[in-house]
Structures are given as structure tokens and as C-alpha cells.
Design a protein around this motif. Structure first.
Motif, PDB file in Angstrom:
ATOM      1  N   HIS A   1       2.625   3.189   3.409  1.00 46.44           N
ATOM      2  CA  HIS A   1       1.598   4.222   3.270  1.00 46.44           C
ATOM      3  C   HIS A   1       1.911   5.357   4.493  1.00 46.44           C
ATOM      4  O   HIS A   1       1.853   6.508   4.266  1.00 46.44           O
ATOM      5  CB  HIS A   1       0.200   3.918   3.066  1.00 46.44           C
TER       6      HIS A   1
ATOM      7  N   LEU B   1      -6.647  -1.238   6.842  1.00 44.91           N
ATOM      8  CA  LEU B   1      -7.099  -1.280   5.684  1.00 44.91           C
ATOM      9  C   LEU B   1      -6.425  -2.591   4.970  1.00 44.91           C
ATOM     10  O   LEU B   1      -7.181  -3.561   4.435  1.00 44.91           O
ATOM     11  CB  LEU B   1      -6.846  -0.259   4.682  1.00 44.91           C
TER      12      LEU B   1
ATOM     13  N   THR C   1      -6.643   2.893  -6.399  1.00 43.49           N
ATOM     14  CA  THR C   1      -7.269   3.015  -5.255  1.00 43.49           C
ATOM     15  C   THR C   1      -7.890   4.582  -5.385  1.00 43.49           C
ATOM     16  O   THR C   1      -7.163   5.451  -6.147  1.00 43.49           O
ATOM     17  CB  THR C   1      -6.338   3.255  -3.918  1.00 43.49           C
TER      18      THR C   1
ATOM     19  N   GLU D   1      -5.345   3.779  10.485  1.00 40.39           N
ATOM     20  CA  GLU D   1      -6.117   3.492   9.488  1.00 40.39           C
ATOM     21  C   GLU D   1      -5.457   2.487   8.345  1.00 40.39           C
ATOM     22  O   GLU D   1      -6.362   1.600   7.749  1.00 40.39           O
ATOM     23  CB  GLU D   1      -6.663   4.684   8.712  1.00 40.39           C
ATOM     24  N   SER D   2      -4.364   2.998   7.807  1.00 44.68           N
ATOM     25  CA  SER D   2      -3.849   2.082   6.514  1.00 44.68           C
ATOM     26  C   SER D   2      -3.708   0.861   7.317  1.00 44.68           C
ATOM     27  O   SER D   2      -3.515  -0.199   6.473  1.00 44.68           O
ATOM     28  CB  SER D   2      -2.706   2.827   6.258  1.00 44.68           C
TER      29      SER D   2
ATOM     30  N   ASN E   1       2.752  -2.212   4.513  1.00 42.15           N
ATOM     31  CA  ASN E   1       2.303  -0.801   4.594  1.00 42.15           C
ATOM     32  C   ASN E   1       3.449   0.095   4.443  1.00 42.15           C
ATOM     33  O   ASN E   1       4.109   0.503   5.330  1.00 42.15           O
ATOM     34  CB  ASN E   1       1.550  -0.536   6.061  1.00 42.15           C
TER      35      ASN E   1
ATOM     36  N   LEU F   1       0.666  -1.404   0.068  1.00 43.16           N
ATOM     37  CA  LEU F   1      -0.007   0.150  -0.020  1.00 43.16           C
ATOM     38  C   LEU F   1       0.829   1.201   0.195  1.00 43.16           C
ATOM     39  O   LEU F   1       1.888   1.320   0.933  1.00 43.16           O
ATOM     40  CB  LEU F   1      -0.967   0.007   1.320  1.00 43.16           C
ATOM     41  N   ARG F   2       0.597   2.209  -1.028  1.00 37.77           N
ATOM     42  CA  ARG F   2       1.220   3.345  -0.991  1.00 37.77           C
ATOM     43  C   ARG F   2       0.404   4.373  -1.935  1.00 37.77           C
ATOM     44  O   ARG F   2       0.618   4.735  -3.157  1.00 37.77           O
ATOM     45  CB  ARG F   2       2.854   3.258  -1.631  1.00 37.77           C
ATOM     46  N   ALA F   3      -0.773   4.471  -1.512  1.00 45.27           N
ATOM     47  CA  ALA F   3      -1.883   5.215  -2.202  1.00 45.27           C
ATOM     48  C   ALA F   3      -1.547   6.896  -2.215  1.00 45.27           C
ATOM     49  O   ALA F   3      -2.445   7.601  -1.551  1.00 45.27           O
ATOM     50  CB  ALA F   3      -3.140   4.890  -1.592  1.00 45.27           C
TER      51      ALA F   3
ATOM     52  N   GLY G   1      -8.058   7.545  -2.850  1.00 44.28           N
ATOM     53  CA  GLY G   1      -7.337   7.927  -1.565  1.00 44.28           C
ATOM     54  C   GLY G   1      -7.036   6.450  -0.748  1.00 44.28           C
ATOM     55  O   GLY G   1      -6.476   5.905  -1.377  1.00 44.28           O
ATOM     56  N   LEU G   2      -7.512   6.193   0.301  1.00 45.49           N
ATOM     57  CA  LEU G   2      -7.198   5.103   1.134  1.00 45.49           C
ATOM     58  C   LEU G   2      -8.338   3.991   0.849  1.00 45.49           C
ATOM     59  O   LEU G   2      -8.435   3.196   1.502  1.00 45.49           O
ATOM     60  CB  LEU G   2      -7.190   5.334   2.701  1.00 45.49           C
ATOM     61  N   THR G   3      -9.251   4.191  -0.042  1.00 49.15           N
ATOM     62  CA  THR G   3     -10.210   3.508  -0.608  1.00 49.15           C
ATOM     63  C   THR G   3      -9.824   2.506  -1.865  1.00 49.15           C
ATOM     64  O   THR G   3      -9.880   3.058  -2.877  1.00 49.15           O
ATOM     65  CB  THR G   3     -11.708   4.046  -0.771  1.00 49.15           C
TER      66      THR G   3
END
Length: 310
Positions: free
Chosen positions: A76, A85, A56, A81-82, A74, A5-7, A58-60
Motif C-alpha cells: 500500500h 494497520l 476496506t 500508518e499502513s 504491505n 494490503l493494497r486499499a 480507505g485504510l480502515t
């Protein structure tokens, strides 16, 4: 499958390249999936480390991949929150910074750490051996070096935008000194780039139409880049292109280029300052930067300093 994850944006992706390459090296047989905005795809390809993007907003994520990842990483943020997710994808393992709120163990987060070093340190905690200097991106195919001098006046937040009239004066002075100056920006910054070009006395040919891939190629073949603290400055680092980066609210110790004569930074802030200012005002540290010192830094960046990286 390795799910990473790196949104975030251009600079975030560029500073995460050593960590992504370390994961690619450690897990050569696994599919490496990067959860990131879809518009970053042209740059993600240039890392040579990612097999597939999971788009993605944002974070979605638009949809998690089928099956549970063997490992989620992670890159991010510090959580929770991350972290949560990624945990929702039910990975067998999660590599992340420690977060009591998310119930995740790992190394401790440090706000003062450089962005490149932060993620490499986290991966070292889990047994990998990332190379913090491995920042190079490949050049998009089909583009020839142009040897232009790029002036990029935009930035995501107003506090990071040096006054456009100063960018225009720098562009005019460089043009008068024989540079082939072009003004670049995002589609949302067309009014800004047009004003800077007009105030510098430059014609419409100084406003190239670029998408993300062609902008990367333009920077890769450029003579010089002058910008604020924004994503394009990290592309100059990735291609070894001489650059001058004007910092305001954020210390270059956290987001600046590696120490090298080709990459000049100007900052008049203090380590106690952190983050963008609210509202439309330019950060005082950025307002303290003058045209003359910017031009002096440009001359310094252009001095011979060994071969350019590629």
C-alpha cells in the motif's frame, strides 16, 4: 493465511499484479487475502492470484479476518500508518518498506521508482522472484470483442483532466476517420461523457453503460484507448490494447505503461514536478498536449507491432 494490503484504485491494483502473482507462486497452499475496496472485486478476480477480498474503507478494514496471519505484506505505502494497520492484525511476519516510526525493518523506499518495479523490488528483498512484465489480466467471461475506439475523458483529480473540448475534437476526428468511437466514464462522470459525446457529434449509442467488469471487457476487445493518466490506461496495458495516455502532474517514468509501440505516452512535464495540483485547474503539462499530437500518437499505436497479449 497471507494478508496483503493494497486499499487503493484500479491503476494501483493493476500495477500490483506482478507482486500479487509472486506471492501466490511462493505460497501456493496458503489462503491469500487482499485488503482492498469491495468495489474492486471484479478486477481482483481477474488477477487469478487472490482467494478472498477483505473489504476496506480507505485504510480502515471493515473487520480483520479471524486468527493471526502467517505473513502480512504491505503493498500500500511506505508507512507508518499502513504498517501499523497490518501490525494490528498480529502477523507472525511483516514484509514492508523500512519505517523507523513504525519500528519495521525492510528495504528503503524510493519516490522516483516506477510503481510496478517498487513492489517487485520489495519482494525480491524478502527472497521472492516476481516478474515485472506479468501484468496481464484475464478477460471477464461472457463478453465478445467489440473493436471500438474508447475515449475516456475523466480522471480522479482535476489536474489530470485534459479539457473536454479537446477530447471531443479527438473523438470527432477519429469518428470521421472510420473509428467506432465510444465515450466511457464513471457514474459520477455522466455529465462529462455526455458533453464530450455531444460536442463530438456522436449519438447516445456512443455512451455505453458499463460496470467495472464490462469496462474491463470493453477495453480488452477495443481497437484503441485514449485517456488521461488514470486507471483505465493500466487496463489497456493488461490487455495489450493499443493506447494513448496523456500525462500531466505525474511522470510516466513512475506510472506509465511498459515501453512498447502499442502504448504511446505524451508528457510535457519535468521530473521535478510531482503530485496533483490543488484546486480545479488542469496541470500545465497536460494543457500543453495538443489534439494533433494525440491523433499522431493514436496512429502510431495502431501500427502493426506483433500479437496482442492476453
Amino acid at each position: 493465511m497471507i494478508l496483503v494490503l493494497r486499499a487503493l484504485g484500479v491503476g494501483d491494483l493493476a500495477t500490483g499484479v506482478p507482486a500479487l502473482r509472486a506471492l501466490r507462486t511462493a505460497f501456493p497452499a496458503e489462503e491469500l487475502v487482499l485488503a482492498a475496496p469491495a468495489w474492486l472485486a471484479p478486477l481482483v478476480t481477474l488477477t487469478g492470484a487472490v482467494d478472498r477480498i477483505l473489504p476496506t474503507d480507505g485504510l480502515t478494514p471493515r473487520a480483520w479476518p479471524g486468527g493471526s496471519p502467517e505473513l502480512a505484506v504491505n503493498l500500500h505505502g511506505s508507512g507508518p500508518e499502513s504498517h501499523r494497520l497490518l501490525l494490528s492484525a498480529r502477523p507472525a511476519r511483516l514484509w514492508a518498506f523500512r519505517s523507523e516510526a513504525a519500528g519495521v525493518e525492510g528495504p528503503l523506499w524510493s519516490d522516483e521508482e516506477h510503481e510496478v518495479r517498487r513492489w517487485c523490488r520489495m519482494l525480491r528483498h524478502f527472497g521472492l522472484a516476481p516478474d515485472e512484465t506479468d501484468l496481464t489480466l484475464t478477460t471477464p467471461l461472457g463478453y465478445a470483442p467489440s473493436a471500438v475506439t474508447i475515449v475516456h475523458p475523466g480522471a480522479k483529480s482535476p489536474s489530470r483532466r485534459w479539457p473536454p473540448q479537446r477530447f471531443a475534437e479527438v473523438a470527432r476526428r477519429l469518428h470521421d476517420a472510420g473509428h467506432h468511437v465510444v465515450i466511457t466514464g464513471s457514474p459520477a462522470e455522466q455529465d462529462l461523457t455526455a458533453k464530450v459525446a455531444a460536442d463530438a457529434g456522436l449519438g447516445p449509442e456512443s455512451l455505453p453503460a458499463t460496470d467495472l467488469a464490462s469496462l474491463a471487457a470493453l477495453i480488452a476487445g477495443a481497437r484503441l484507448l485514449i485517456s488521461g493518466d488514470t486507471g483505465v490506461s493500466h487496463l489497456a496495458t493488461a490487455y495489450g490494447t493499443p493506447s494513448v495516455t496523456l500525462f500531466g502532474p505525474m511522470s510516466p517514468a513512475r506510472w506509465g505503461p511498459p515501453a512498447h509501440p502499442r502504448h504511446q505516452v505524451i508528457w510535457h512535464g519535468t521530473r521535478s514536478e510531482r503530485g496533483d495540483l490543488p484546486g480545479p485547474d488542469v496541470h500545465p503539462a497536460l494543457l500543453a498536449v495538443t489534439v494533433e499530437e494525440t491523433l499522431a500518437a493514436a496512429r502510431q499505436a495502431l501500427l502493426p507491432a506483433g500479437p496482442r497479449s492476453r
